[in-house]
Design a protein around this motif. Structure first.
Motif, PDB file in Angstrom:
ATOM      1  N   CYS A  43     -12.838   0.806  -0.025  1.00 57.79           N
ATOM      2  CA  CYS A  43     -13.099  -0.120   1.071  1.00 57.79           C
ATOM      3  C   CYS A  43     -14.259  -1.041   0.724  1.00 57.79           C
ATOM      4  O   CYS A  43     -15.361  -0.578   0.400  1.00 57.79           O
ATOM      5  N   PHE A  44     -14.039  -2.328   0.815  1.00 57.02           N
ATOM      6  CA  PHE A  44     -15.044  -3.344   0.557  1.00 57.02           C
ATOM      7  C   PHE A  44     -15.759  -3.683   1.865  1.00 57.02           C
ATOM      8  O   PHE A  44     -15.117  -3.932   2.886  1.00 57.02           O
ATOM      9  N   LYS A  58     -11.356 -12.430  -3.183  1.00 53.44           N
ATOM     10  CA  LYS A  58     -11.661 -12.044  -4.565  1.00 53.44           C
ATOM     11  C   LYS A  58     -11.532 -10.538  -4.757  1.00 53.44           C
ATOM     12  O   LYS A  58     -11.037 -10.067  -5.776  1.00 53.44           O
ATOM     13  N   PHE A  59     -12.016  -9.790  -3.771  1.00 51.20           N
ATOM     14  CA  PHE A  59     -11.924  -8.330  -3.850  1.00 51.20           C
ATOM     15  C   PHE A  59     -10.466  -7.891  -3.933  1.00 51.20           C
ATOM     16  O   PHE A  59     -10.085  -7.121  -4.830  1.00 51.20           O
ATOM     17  N   TYR A  60      -9.645  -8.373  -3.021  1.00 53.94           N
ATOM     18  CA  TYR A  60      -8.236  -7.958  -3.028  1.00 53.94           C
ATOM     19  C   TYR A  60      -7.530  -8.425  -4.301  1.00 53.94           C
ATOM     20  O   TYR A  60      -6.729  -7.681  -4.877  1.00 53.94           O
ATOM     21  N   SER A  61      -7.839  -9.633  -4.753  1.00 50.61           N
ATOM     22  CA  SER A  61      -7.207 -10.157  -5.972  1.00 50.61           C
ATOM     23  C   SER A  61      -7.507  -9.265  -7.168  1.00 50.61           C
ATOM     24  O   SER A  61      -6.653  -9.066  -8.041  1.00 50.61           O
ATOM     25  N   ALA A  62      -8.737  -8.721  -7.200  1.00 56.26           N
ATOM     26  CA  ALA A  62      -9.122  -7.856  -8.318  1.00 56.26           C
ATOM     27  C   ALA A  62      -8.520  -6.468  -8.203  1.00 56.26           C
ATOM     28  O   ALA A  62      -8.021  -5.909  -9.189  1.00 56.26           O
ATOM     29  N   PHE A  63      -8.519  -5.907  -7.002  1.00 56.19           N
ATOM     30  CA  PHE A  63      -8.168  -4.497  -6.876  1.00 56.19           C
ATOM     31  C   PHE A  63      -6.684  -4.239  -6.619  1.00 56.19           C
ATOM     32  O   PHE A  63      -6.227  -3.104  -6.803  1.00 56.19           O
ATOM     33  N   VAL A  64      -5.925  -5.255  -6.226  1.00 52.22           N
ATOM     34  CA  VAL A  64      -4.473  -5.041  -6.115  1.00 52.22           C
ATOM     35  C   VAL A  64      -3.835  -4.914  -7.485  1.00 52.22           C
ATOM     36  O   VAL A  64      -2.692  -4.460  -7.609  1.00 52.22           O
ATOM     37  N   GLN A  69      -5.939   1.876  -3.351  1.00 55.66           N
ATOM     38  CA  GLN A  69      -5.561   1.385  -2.028  1.00 55.66           C
ATOM     39  C   GLN A  69      -6.750   0.609  -1.450  1.00 55.66           C
ATOM     40  O   GLN A  69      -7.632   1.191  -0.827  1.00 55.66           O
ATOM     41  N   PRO A  70      -6.790  -0.716  -1.666  1.00 57.51           N
ATOM     42  CA  PRO A  70      -7.937  -1.500  -1.213  1.00 57.51           C
ATOM     43  C   PRO A  70      -7.860  -1.837   0.274  1.00 57.51           C
ATOM     44  O   PRO A  70      -6.781  -2.036   0.839  1.00 57.51           O
ATOM     45  N   SER A  71      -9.023  -1.912   0.900  1.00 57.73           N
ATOM     46  CA  SER A  71      -9.140  -2.358   2.284  1.00 57.73           C
ATOM     47  C   SER A  71     -10.529  -2.958   2.445  1.00 57.73           C
ATOM     48  O   SER A  71     -11.349  -2.904   1.527  1.00 57.73           O
ATOM     49  N   HIS A  72     -10.811  -3.527   3.602  1.00 61.07           N
ATOM     50  CA  HIS A  72     -12.168  -4.015   3.860  1.00 61.07           C
ATOM     51  C   HIS A  72     -12.551  -3.756   5.304  1.00 61.07           C
ATOM     52  O   HIS A  72     -11.683  -3.592   6.173  1.00 61.07           O
TER      53      HIS A  72
END
Length: 239
Positions: A43-44, A58-64, A69-72
């Motif tokens: 989670c960001f 940027k966070f999602y672009s990097a971690f997908v 399992q990315p979230s913020h």
């Protein structure tokens, strides 16, 4: 219930990761690799940037692009009132850079500081760069107030003080040395961009880097002078 088997971990980056080194994922991969799950929940928290849309993208672009399992979590546009349940479901918390003074104020207003401490004590890995590094210590050297380098009281999960961007911003080193020599900030750690301090419990376990040259430093006040000791990182590119 917290048991003795829980490992408390904090990874404090001076700078780097997806937002500063988008072509160099070594630090981000290191953080993900600390969780033994195949698809860790990460989670960001972009509070320090005012929940910048560009930063979140940027966070999602990097971690997908990696197995996770990315979230913020937004405090400006919250999707839930139950931060505690959401945070405690995560495996990794990744805090972005920006204005640390605003971050601390908002987290305390929302009670997120208490939630994050509970998460840390429950085994959720805490990480971040710049503001997301300073925040975990008792004190930090911050440029949150324009034109000044000032001492900020932070969360105190880790003892001492922290100074990020030690090699990346020319004002950092002299300001940290002066404040420390005058007894206005406690002894602590200075960290170059591309370097991360890995704490297990309250103890520094390891120093790692995304590039061969950057360093970390332990700074102490000794008889009104500053003693600076180099902490040589393990270069992750050799792994």
């Amino acid at each position: 219930m917290i048991t003795n088997s829980v490992t408390k971990q904090i990874i404090a980056m001076g700078g780097g990761g997806f937002s500063m080194e988008p072509e160099n994922p070594l630090l981000d991969r290191y953080i993900l690799g600390l969780c033994k799950k195949k698809r860790p929940k990460i989670c960001f928290i972009p509070t320090a940037s005012g929940d910048s849309d560009k930063y979140i993208v940027k966070f999602y672009s990097a971690f997908v692009q990696v197995l996770c399992q990315p979230s913020h979590l937004s405090l400006f546009n919250p999707f839930t009132s139950d931060f505690r349940s959401f945070v405690l479901e995560q495996d990794i918390i990744y805090v972005g850079g920006g204005n640390t003074k605003n971050l601390i104020a908002l987290w305390k207003e929302w009670g997120l500081d208490h939630v994050l401490r509970e998460a840390w004590e429950s085994g959720v890995i805490l990480s971040g760069l710049s503001a997301g590094s300073i925040c975990w210590f008792e004190e930090g050297l911050t440029d949150s107030i324009p034109g000044n380098m000032t001492v900020l009281q932070c969360l105190g999960f880790l003892k001492g003080s922290n100074c990020p961007h030690y090699d990346g911003e020319p004002r950092r080193k002299p300001a940290y040395h002066q404040l420390l020599s005058e007894g206005l900030i406690s002894s602590g750690y200075a960290v170059d961009d591309g370097v991360a301090l890995h704490f297990v419990g309250e103890q520094l376990e390891k120093v790692v880097s995304s590039r061969p040259q950057p360093k970390a430093y332990c700074l102490e006040r000794v008889d009104k002078t500053v003693k600076e000791t180099i902490l040589e990182p393990i270069y992750l590119g050799n792994n």
